[in-house]
Scaffold this active site. Structure first.
Site, PDB file in Angstrom:
ATOM      1  CE1 TYR A 157      -3.774   2.417   0.588  1.00 61.15           C
ATOM      2  CE2 TYR A 157      -2.386   3.362   2.301  1.00 61.15           C
ATOM      3  CZ  TYR A 157      -3.503   3.432   1.471  1.00 61.15           C
ATOM      4  OH  TYR A 157      -4.340   4.532   1.547  1.00 61.15           O
ATOM      5  CG  ASP A 258       5.569   4.098   0.957  1.00 62.89           C
ATOM      6  OD1 ASP A 258       5.759   4.794   1.978  1.00 62.89           O
ATOM      7  OD2 ASP A 258       4.442   3.831   0.500  1.00 62.89           O
ATOM      8  CE  LYS A 286       0.934   4.934   8.095  1.00 61.12           C
ATOM      9  NZ  LYS A 286      -0.426   4.736   8.449  1.00 61.12           N
TER      10      LYS A 286
HETATM   11  N1  PMP Z   1       2.667   4.376   2.304  1.00 62.56           N
HETATM   12  C1  PMP Z   1       2.552   3.448   3.252  1.00 62.56           C
HETATM   13  C2  PMP Z   1       3.564   2.355   3.353  1.00 62.56           C
HETATM   14  C3  PMP Z   1       1.502   3.522   4.174  1.00 62.56           C
HETATM   15  O1  PMP Z   1       1.375   2.576   5.107  1.00 62.56           O
HETATM   16  C4  PMP Z   1       0.582   4.594   4.068  1.00 62.56           C
HETATM   17  C5  PMP Z   1      -0.567   4.737   5.050  1.00 62.56           C
HETATM   18  N2  PMP Z   1      -0.934   3.645   5.734  1.00 62.56           N
HETATM   19  C6  PMP Z   1       0.760   5.525   3.050  1.00 62.56           C
HETATM   20  C7  PMP Z   1       1.806   5.394   2.184  1.00 62.56           C
HETATM   21  C8  PMP Z   1      -0.186   6.676   2.902  1.00 62.56           C
HETATM   22  O2  PMP Z   1      -0.029   7.560   3.934  1.00 62.56           O
HETATM   23  P1  PMP Z   1      -1.230   8.545   4.352  1.00 62.56           P
HETATM   24  O3  PMP Z   1      -2.301   7.686   4.917  1.00 62.56           O
HETATM   25  O4  PMP Z   1      -0.594   9.483   5.329  1.00 62.56           O
HETATM   26  O5  PMP Z   1      -1.653   9.229   3.086  1.00 62.56           O
END
Ligand code: PMP
Length: 449
Positions: A157, A258, A286
């Site tokens: 994701y 990511d 995060k």
């Molecule tokens: N990349 C990863 C690996 C994530 O886990 C998430 C959110 N869970 C995102 C991108 C997207 O981040 P956001 O919810 O702050 O848009």
């Protein structure tokens, strides 16, 4: 916590009720689709609950139930809920300004910290969400290479934008060596973007080699979570990230990590430091700001040149808000302070928790598997000894996991939808002991049902 091995608990009902949450949920659903403001929350067990307050590793819901939280804001609350130093910094900043739409010194401080801590980070731009930071990284990769295609991995994701909200849960069928069909996860997505994404199976170096041999001249970047953490927690195989790095270098593709989940969680320098593989660009969010909405894209100096001269657009009203960066600067100060021993604490408490859960599972002879890192691990109902990719994750019993999450919630322990446990430094030995006992009772009720 029991010291002589796990005690078989009776699994008697706890008397917890969620009545006020249920009533509020009905009212909310009338106003708000599903009664929640992010679709991931639809999967909450026993149903989307309402919370009143949070402190340390605990939440209090509107029915007065105390909950030991392992969702921790979906990862951000690495220092626990409402860490005092962060709150003090934010209150101080609130007295001086929230959003300047102009520059301020915390931007330099926060960027300096990031470039000091993160191996790939020579320059930084801040965003609000991880989704945006990933989009910025993709744009940078395309601008740097003049190529269009992005390799993304089955089960990862990388935010909810159309270009990456593909093959997260839905599996694509095989369309070539190492390659799966791209499947959008949502109605209403732009279909044209599917043509520019190549889906690989993660942790499969040979598969990525095949993808490069078929498409090298069109691949702008390879985008991955360096630890797969959105479909259970799956560690990279030995040498896998190194091989991905080599392939990207050999073929002139930009490697994007990511690190929205792994950043600051698996170590102060993220997964890239932990596994010793430096990407060209990485995204963070995060845990960088203890729950305040801050994200970042960081990477090699030259990749930012087209942003500096305006050829690549990177923008956002709330980017680098003074309040968010006050939280980020204080958070990074704490995380990088060797005297604070954050990662040692996380490793020992998390190790204790994983071991305690495994002992309970063994005592129940349950087909429940635990894997990952002490600060980020997951459970899955499977007899497999290890889950190494999405295909293997998909064979676990997802319905059983949801039933078990409901049993855990009944025992006052909250874990994330895909069976993921996010630890914080606020989880005390007592919390860990109570959690292990709660897992024991939850397994008893689960097995009876
Ligand atoms: N990349 C990863 C690996 C994530 O886990 C998430 C959110 N869970 C995102 C991108 C997207 O981040 P956001 O919810 O702050 O848009």
């Amino acid at each position: 916590m029991t010291t002589t091995g796990p005690r078989r608990e009776t699994g008697a009902p706890t008397g917890r009720t969620f009545e006020r949450s249920r009533i509020l949920g009905i009212a909310a659903s009338d106003l708000t689709p599903g009664g929640v403001h992010s679709n991931i929350r639809l999967a909450e067990q026993p149903f989307p609950l309402f919370f009143d307050s949070a402190s340390g590793a605990h939440l209090r819901d509107v029915d007065g139930n105390d909950v030991i939280d392992y969702v921790m804001g979906m990862g951000p609350m690495l220092l626990g809920h409402r860490p005092k130093a962060v709150i003090d910094a934010v209150i101080d900043q609130l007295g001086r300004g929230i959003l300047f739409a102009g520059q301020h010194e915390l931007e330099i401080e926060a960027a300096e910290q990031l470039t000091r801590l993160i191996p790939c980070a020579e320059r930084v731009r801040f965003n609000v969400t991880g989704t945006e930071a990933v989009q910025a990284a993709i744009r940078m990769a395309r601008a740097a290479t003049g190529r269009q295609k992005i390799v993304k991995f089955q089960g990862h994701y990388d935010g909810w934008a159309d270009s990456v909200l593909v093959n997260v849960s839905s599996r694509g069928h095989k369309v070539g060596p190492g390659r799966l069909a791209a499947v959008s996860e949502t109605l209403g997505a732009e279909q044209a973007v599917l043509g520019d994404v190549i889906i690989g199976e993660w942790n499969d170096a040979l598969g990525l080699e095949s993808i490069f041999s078929d498409h090298a001249s069109s691949i702008a970047g390879v985008l991955m979570e360096p630890v797969m953490a959105n479909n259970g927690v799956i560690l990279p195989r030995d040498g896998y990230l190194q091989r991905v790095r080599e392939l990207c270098t050999d073929h002139g593709a930009i490697l994007i990590f990511d690190e929205v989940i792994t950043g600051f969680r698996v170590g102060a320098g993220g997964a890239q430091q932990r596994f010793g593989v430096v990407p060209d660009v990485a995204t963070f969010g995060k845990a960088i700001a203890s729950g305040f909405p801050v994200a970042a894209v960081a990477g090699r100096r030259g990749l930012f040149d087209p942003i500096a001269d305006g050829r690549v657009t990177h923008a956002g009203t709330y980017n680098s808000s003074a309040v968010g960066l006050a939280a980020a600067v204080t958070t990074m100060d704490i995380l990088s302070d060797p005297g604070a021993g954050i990662y040692e604490t996380l490793a020992s408490r998390g190790g204790q928790l994983m071991a305690g859960i495994r002992e309970v599972i063994a005592a129940h002879s349950a087909a429940l598997h635990v894997q990952g890192l002490p600060m980020l691990f997951s459970i899955a109902f499977t007899t497999a000894l290890a889950i190494r990719n999405h295909a293997e994750a998909a064979t676990s019993d997802a319905a059983a996991l949801q039933r078990f999450r409901a049993c855990l919630a009944e025992q006052g322990v909250r874990i994330a939808a895909k069976g993921t446990w996010f630890l914080s430094i606020a989880h005390t030995d007592d919390d860990i002991g109570r959690t292990v006992d709660a897992v024991d009772r939850a397994l008893t009720t689960f097995e009876r049902a």
